[in-house]
Design a protein around this motif. Structure first.
Motif, short mmCIF file in Angstrom:
data_model
loop_
_atom_site.label_atom_id
_atom_site.label_comp_id
_atom_site.label_asym_id
_atom_site.label_seq_id
_atom_site.Cartn_x
_atom_site.Cartn_y
_atom_site.Cartn_z
N ARG A 125 0.83 -1.21 0.00
CA ARG A 125 0.00 0.00 0.00
C ARG A 125 0.86 1.26 0.00
NH1 ARG A 125 -5.31 -0.20 0.41
NH2 ARG A 125 -6.27 -2.18 0.92
N LEU A 126 1.93 1.25 0.77
CA LEU A 126 2.84 2.40 0.78
C LEU A 126 3.51 2.58 -0.58
CD1 LEU A 126 4.46 1.97 4.31
CD2 LEU A 126 2.89 3.78 3.57
N ALA A 127 3.90 1.50 -1.21
CA ALA A 127 4.53 1.58 -2.53
C ALA A 127 3.54 2.09 -3.57
CB ALA A 127 5.08 0.21 -2.93
N VAL A 128 2.30 1.66 -3.51
CA VAL A 128 1.27 2.12 -4.43
C VAL A 128 1.02 3.62 -4.21
CG1 VAL A 128 -1.21 1.97 -4.95
CG2 VAL A 128 0.19 -0.11 -4.84
N THR B 38 1.54 9.24 -6.03
CA THR B 38 2.09 10.56 -5.72
C THR B 38 3.18 10.93 -6.71
OG1 THR B 38 1.53 10.34 -3.39
CG2 THR B 38 3.23 11.95 -3.94
N GLY B 39 4.02 9.97 -7.06
CA GLY B 39 5.07 10.20 -8.04
C GLY B 39 4.50 10.61 -9.39
N TYR B 40 3.36 10.07 -9.74
CA TYR B 40 2.67 10.44 -10.98
C TYR B 40 2.34 11.94 -10.95
CZ TYR B 40 -1.19 10.81 -14.28
OH TYR B 40 -2.02 11.21 -15.30
N LEU C 96 -8.64 4.80 -3.31
CA LEU C 96 -9.23 3.52 -2.95
C LEU C 96 -8.41 2.45 -3.65
CD1 LEU C 96 -11.51 1.98 -1.55
CD2 LEU C 96 -12.88 2.33 -3.62
N VAL C 97 -7.69 1.64 -2.88
CA VAL C 97 -6.77 0.65 -3.43
C VAL C 97 -7.38 -0.74 -3.27
CG1 VAL C 97 -4.45 -0.35 -3.26
CG2 VAL C 97 -4.80 2.09 -2.80
#
Length: 156
Positions: free
Chosen positions: A13-16, A21-23, A82-83
């Motif tokens: 979840r942190l990586a997603v 955010t990087g996007y 929402l993941v």
């Protein structure tokens, strides 16, 4: 679910979250190498609902780099994430779906300091786990609204 599986899910979840955010940061900063690096091989994006194009990550990167020159000020805010991970034997699998709302003020080159327009909508991100971590497989923009400032009437 074991503690090890729960910890792995939290790390995913942190990586997603970092990927999404990087996007936003890559688009807002005009860092097109970073933007391209967010995509998995075969990744695609669809910006047609916001007046853009659909294509491969390379095609979209090229289109974005030229189109965004029109807007020197951009500030994506991506919220309400929402993941949903797929699962294999009750463990997180190698694909995920993220639904996230956005608000995006932008200013045209040569204009004043305030945004010329603000738009908002929802992203649908499809992600895949790669040897390098989570990457974008597909990005679809669903613009829901757009507001342009009204010019004040000329004084008589």
């Amino acid at each position: 679910m074991t503690q090890r599986v729960e910890l792995a899910t939290v790390l995913d979840r942190l990586a997603v979250d970092e990927l999404v955010t990087g996007y936003a940061v890559a688009v807002d900063d005009g860092d097109w190498a970073a933007y391209r690096a967010l995509f998995a091989p075969g990744g695609r994006a669809d910006y047609r609902a916001a007046g853009g194009v659909e294509g491969s990550a390379d095609e979209i990167t090229s289109w974005m780099s030229s189109t965004m020159e029109l807007f020197p000020m951009r500030q994506h805010l991506i919220v309400n994430r929402l993941v949903r991970f797929d699962s294999v034997d009750r463990e997180v699998g190698d694909t995920a779906q993220v639904q996230a709302d956005y608000v995006n003020p932008m200013r045209f080159a040569g204009e004043g300091t305030a945004p010329d327009f603000v738009c908002g909508g929802r992203y649908a991100f499809s992600l895949v786990r790669t040897p390098g971590g989570w990457r974008l497989h597909r990005v679809t923009v669903h613009e829901k609204w757009r507001r342009t400032p009204q010019k004040a009437p000329a004084e008589a």
